[in-house]
Scaffold this motif. Structure first.
Motif, short mmCIF file in Angstrom:
data_model
loop_
_atom_site.label_atom_id
_atom_site.label_comp_id
_atom_site.label_asym_id
_atom_site.label_seq_id
_atom_site.Cartn_x
_atom_site.Cartn_y
_atom_site.Cartn_z
N PHE A 41 0.84 -1.20 0.00
CA PHE A 41 0.00 0.00 0.00
C PHE A 41 0.87 1.25 0.00
CE2 PHE A 41 -2.78 3.17 2.01
CZ PHE A 41 -3.96 2.97 1.32
N MET A 42 1.92 1.25 0.82
CA MET A 42 2.83 2.39 0.90
C MET A 42 3.65 2.55 -0.38
SD MET A 42 5.74 3.09 3.80
CE MET A 42 6.60 1.57 3.35
N ILE A 43 4.11 1.44 -0.95
CA ILE A 43 4.88 1.50 -2.20
C ILE A 43 4.02 2.06 -3.32
CG2 ILE A 43 6.04 0.09 -3.94
CD1 ILE A 43 6.74 -1.85 -1.61
N GLY A 44 2.77 1.60 -3.39
CA GLY A 44 1.87 2.13 -4.40
C GLY A 44 1.61 3.61 -4.22
N ALA A 45 1.48 4.05 -2.97
CA ALA A 45 1.28 5.47 -2.71
C ALA A 45 2.48 6.29 -3.17
CB ALA A 45 1.02 5.69 -1.22
N ALA A 46 3.68 5.77 -2.94
CA ALA A 46 4.89 6.48 -3.37
C ALA A 46 4.96 6.57 -4.89
CB ALA A 46 6.13 5.77 -2.82
N PHE A 47 4.61 5.49 -5.58
CA PHE A 47 4.62 5.53 -7.04
C PHE A 47 3.57 6.50 -7.56
CE2 PHE A 47 2.82 3.86 -11.06
CZ PHE A 47 3.91 4.12 -11.87
N GLY A 48 2.37 6.46 -6.96
CA GLY A 48 1.35 7.41 -7.37
C GLY A 48 1.77 8.84 -7.13
N ARG A 49 2.46 9.08 -6.01
CA ARG A 49 2.95 10.42 -5.72
C ARG A 49 3.98 10.87 -6.76
NH1 ARG A 49 1.24 14.43 -1.97
NH2 ARG A 49 2.56 16.15 -2.60
N LEU A 50 4.84 9.93 -7.17
CA LEU A 50 5.85 10.25 -8.18
C LEU A 50 5.19 10.65 -9.50
CD1 LEU A 50 8.85 10.27 -9.03
CD2 LEU A 50 8.62 7.86 -9.60
N VAL A 51 4.15 9.92 -9.89
CA VAL A 51 3.43 10.26 -11.12
C VAL A 51 2.71 11.61 -10.95
CG1 VAL A 51 1.57 9.57 -12.68
CG2 VAL A 51 3.14 7.85 -11.76
N GLY A 52 2.11 11.84 -9.78
CA GLY A 52 1.42 13.10 -9.54
C GLY A 52 2.35 14.30 -9.58
N GLU A 53 3.53 14.16 -8.96
CA GLU A 53 4.50 15.26 -8.99
C GLU A 53 5.00 15.50 -10.42
OE1 GLU A 53 5.13 17.23 -6.66
OE2 GLU A 53 4.38 16.21 -4.88
N SER A 54 5.16 14.43 -11.18
CA SER A 54 5.58 14.58 -12.58
C SER A 54 4.49 15.28 -13.39
CB SER A 54 5.87 13.20 -13.18
OG SER A 54 6.89 12.53 -12.46
N MET A 55 3.24 14.93 -13.15
CA MET A 55 2.13 15.60 -13.83
C MET A 55 2.10 17.09 -13.50
SD MET A 55 0.34 13.61 -15.84
CE MET A 55 -1.25 14.44 -15.94
N PHE A 56 2.38 17.41 -12.24
CA PHE A 56 2.39 18.83 -11.86
C PHE A 56 3.53 19.56 -12.56
CE2 PHE A 56 3.46 22.50 -9.34
CZ PHE A 56 2.23 23.03 -8.99
N ALA A 57 4.69 18.88 -12.71
CA ALA A 57 5.82 19.50 -13.39
C ALA A 57 5.55 19.69 -14.88
CB ALA A 57 7.08 18.66 -13.19
N TRP A 58 4.84 18.71 -15.49
CA TRP A 58 4.55 18.82 -16.92
C TRP A 58 3.41 19.80 -17.20
CZ3 TRP A 58 4.46 12.79 -17.09
CH2 TRP A 58 5.78 12.31 -17.11
#
Length: 705
Positions: A413-430
């Motif tokens: 659950f925590m690993i998935g949250a970290a991956f989702g956060r990584l994608v979300g931060e990338s989306m914010f940067a793009w």
């Protein structure tokens, strides 16, 4: 009121299901809260000991490593000494027990309960990447059985297997709910991971017990001043009016695809480790003493705050990590306030929470958090999150191979949250300006990723409901459900669930699920066992002893004669042994026979047989043709046919048996023509069915034939 009267009233109260479920829910909530309290204190002591030696790098590293290694060693030692069956998750064992409540009693003793709780406290207190959800399903089931034993002892009655199955189904749901305070998700999750088929009549039991468990668990948090009021465990504050844009659906689908592939690889990697570890650590001492300490030492070195742990937030506990990953403002741009809500949750309330908590400065900086301003810094954010995901992914799989009580849900659950956060931060940067004037919510991506990866590993859809209850928001309902469904579809295509994989590795009796439409076209005659050891009605003591000595089966078919093979019923090995001891001319006259055993025909489809075995918890079915016994199907043959391991053998066997069946039929026709004018077979042997006590019950004690 005397003690005897009081105990009787208690036993009668336990017979009432409402009171029983309330007591179960309350007991499990108290246990869960107490375990959390002990774990948090152990983790706090760990950090205090490390911080007190911060002036010396070597001393702080030694303390950080030693504390975790000692606790892991103690957890393994306690588990091995008290009850080795307590190691692992417990969900695979409960899935097996729910098929046959009267069997596998070694998994549900009070010793297993003690070892499970003590081992779990020490293992989680060491900061190893494991969870307590699976073990608590096991613990709840043991508590339910112990309550029934107390009731049975006082009332001198035995709990029926049917009622025990109902209570265990509710106990599994209670075990999940008391960990998260999520009654709805807990019920659905327990059904998905423990039951092939779930009786609708058990829903109210599971929901009532889960609600009581979740309510008491959250009330204890308020009473202990861990919370100000009843609230979600990982409460979020995402905006509701515009939580996401339709264009972001593509990113959510990508999270589901990657999570599904990663989940299948996680299961395969764990299976690979379980195969390789016995080859490297060959003796039991090495596997149970040296290996756990080595795993704890390596993980402690990777998470040491003075080393790599500074980059991957090694000082975080799982709860702290998830709370930060679910934050509702971006970390990518330190110059923007993102979408801080009207109450200034991030700039004021969250900063105050961080200052009051025991979260160290180093991990805040590692995830790009500036304690001075309360705003994200964005420094090395993507590197930190990527390393965090890789380290936790590998460590979580390795930690599951150690012989102590452990669950897998919270780490994935925590690993998935970290991956989702990584994608979300990338989306914010793009897309720094967002969509339609609304900025991207990285925390929402973390919620989607957590549900998707956890759902892919466990093959459950209920993780989507669990995240709604954990966060207290349903704003990302569609993205979460979409990602979980995509992740499940991909993960199920490439690998079994994590729990099913363990069942296969431990060789627990189970019935695999049907996965291919081709199985609908397979009939019983293609995989049944044709050579069946049968007892004929007029067998004497010598013949019965010979059969019992030659075959180790627990149940035998009873036929009218060797030539006709008309199935009359089935008889257990225990009954046969008892009848022989009676020293009667016809031993079977005094035996109890099951006159209505499960019977199928040769043309019954594999799908229908699988459904029968799953719904009725059957272990065998006799194959008949016009009442004549021609074979048998057990869970062994059914499982082998489903997984395809016996297909070639069956083809060869069918080719050999066709000629023998043809010659046997010809021989019978010749015999019948010769005996045409004689009396019937029944008149010759004077067989009287009324001499048998036909019993409808199935009191079998073995899972094989």
């Amino acid at each position: 009121m005397g003690l005897k009267t009081l105990t009787k009233w208690i036993a009668l109260a336990l017979r009432n299901e409402w009171f029983y479920l309330f007591l179960m829910g309350t007991t499990m909530a108290i246990l869960s809260f107490g375990i959390d309290f002990l774990i948090e204190n152990l983790q706090e002591v760990h950090y205090i000991m490390y911080a007190s030696n911060s002036h010396s790098y070597v001393a702080s590293l030694f303390v950080w490593l030693l504390f975790a290694s000692v606790l892991v060693f103690a957890a393994v030692l306690v588990t091995k000494t008290i009850a080795p069956k307590a190691s692992g998750s417990g969900i695979p064992e409960m899935k097996t027990i729910l098929r046959s409540p009267g069997l596998h009693k070694e998994f549900v003793t009070w010793k297993v309960l003690v070892a499970k709780l003590l081992g779990l406290v020490m293992a989680l207190g060491s900061r190893m990447p494991i969870g307590k959800e699976g073990p608590f399903i096991h613990v709840a089931s043991i508590v339910a059985i112990l309550f029934c034993k107390v009731q049975n002892f006082i009332l001198r009655k035995r709990t029926e297997d049917a009622r025990m199955t109902e209570l265990l189904s509710a106990a599994c749901a209670i075990g999940v709910s008391c960990c998260f305070g999520a009654p709805i998700g807990g019920v659905l999750f327990s059904i998905e991971v423990t039951s092939t088929y779930f009786a609708v009549r058990d829903y109210w039991r599971a929901f009532f017990g889960s609600v009581m468990s979740a309510l008491v668990f959250r009330i204890l948090a308020v009473f202990w001043k861990d919370e100000e009021t009843l609230t979600a465990l990982f409460r979020t504050n995402f905006r509701v009016d515009f939580p996401f844009d339709p264009q972001e659906i593509i990113a959510f689908v990508v999270i589901g695809v990657v999570s599904g592939l990663a989940a299948a690889n996680f299961v395969a990697f764990h299976k690979y480790l379980n195969k390789k570890i016995p080859l490297i650590f060959k003796s039991d001492t090495q596997r149970q003493m040296i290996y756990p300490v080595l795993v704890a030492a390596v993980y402690s070195i990777m998470t040491f705050p003075g080393g790599l742990g500074r980059v991957i937030a090694g000082e975080l506990t799982d709860k702290q990590a998830i709370m930060m990953l679910f934050d509702n403002a971006t970390w990518s741009n330190p110059d923007t306030t993102a979408f801080i809500d009207e109450r200034q949750f991030l700039a004021e309330g969250e900063l105050e929470r961080l200052n009051e908590s025991s979260i160290p400065v180093s991990e805040v900086e590692a995830f790009g958090w500036d304690r001075a301003t309360g705003k994200p810094t964005g420094a090395n954010l993507y590197v930190s999150l990527t390393l965090f995901i890789v380290v936790q992914y590998l460590a979580a799989a390795v930690a599951q191979t150690v012989a102590y009580p452990c669950g897998v849900f919270m780490p994935v659950f925590m690993i998935g949250a970290a991956f989702g956060r990584l994608v979300g931060e990338s989306m914010f940067a793009w897309f720094p300006m967002g969509f339609k004037g609304q900025l991207v919510i990285p925390g929402g991506y973390a919620v989607v990723g957590a549900a998707a990866f956890a759902g892919g590993v466990t093959h459950t859809i209920s993780t989507s409901v669990i995240v709604f209850e954990l966060t207290g928001q349903i704003s990302h309902c569609l993205p979460v459900l979409l990602a979980v469904l995509v992740s499940n579809a991909i993960a199920q295509y490439f690998a079994p669930s994590f729990y099913d994989s363990i069942i296969v590795q431990k060789k627990l009796p189970h019935l695999p699920d049907l996965r291919s439409y081709q199985n609908y076209n397979t009939c019983v005659e293609n995989f049944m066992k044709r050579d069946v050891a049968a007892i004929h009605a007029l067998a004497d003591a010598t013949q019965i002893r010979e059969i019992l000595g030659r075959y180790k089966y627990s149940v035998f078919p009873l036929i009218d004669s060797v030539s006709n093979k008309v199935l009359l019923g089935s008889i257990t090995r225990a009954e046969l042994s008892h009848s022989v001891e009676m020293s009667m001319p016809r031993p079977l006259d005094s035996a109890t026979v099951n006159a209505a055993p499960a019977m199928i025909t040769e043309k019954t489809s594999l799908h229908r047989v699988h459904t029968m075995f799953s719904l009725l918890n059957m272990k065998r079915a006799w194959v008949v043709n016009g009442g004549r016994l021609v074979g048998i199907v057990t869970t062994t043959e059914l499982s082998e046919e489903i997984v395809g391991t016996a297909r070639k053998f069956n083809l060869d066997q069918r080719a050999r048996s066709n000629s023998s069946i043809a010659s046997e039929d010809l021989e019978h026709r010749l015999i019948e023509s010769e005996d045409d004018g004689e009396d019937s077979f029944d008149d010759q042997v004077h067989f009287d069915r009324s001499s048998f006590n036909f019993n409808q019950s199935h009191n079998y004690t073995r899972t094989n034939l």
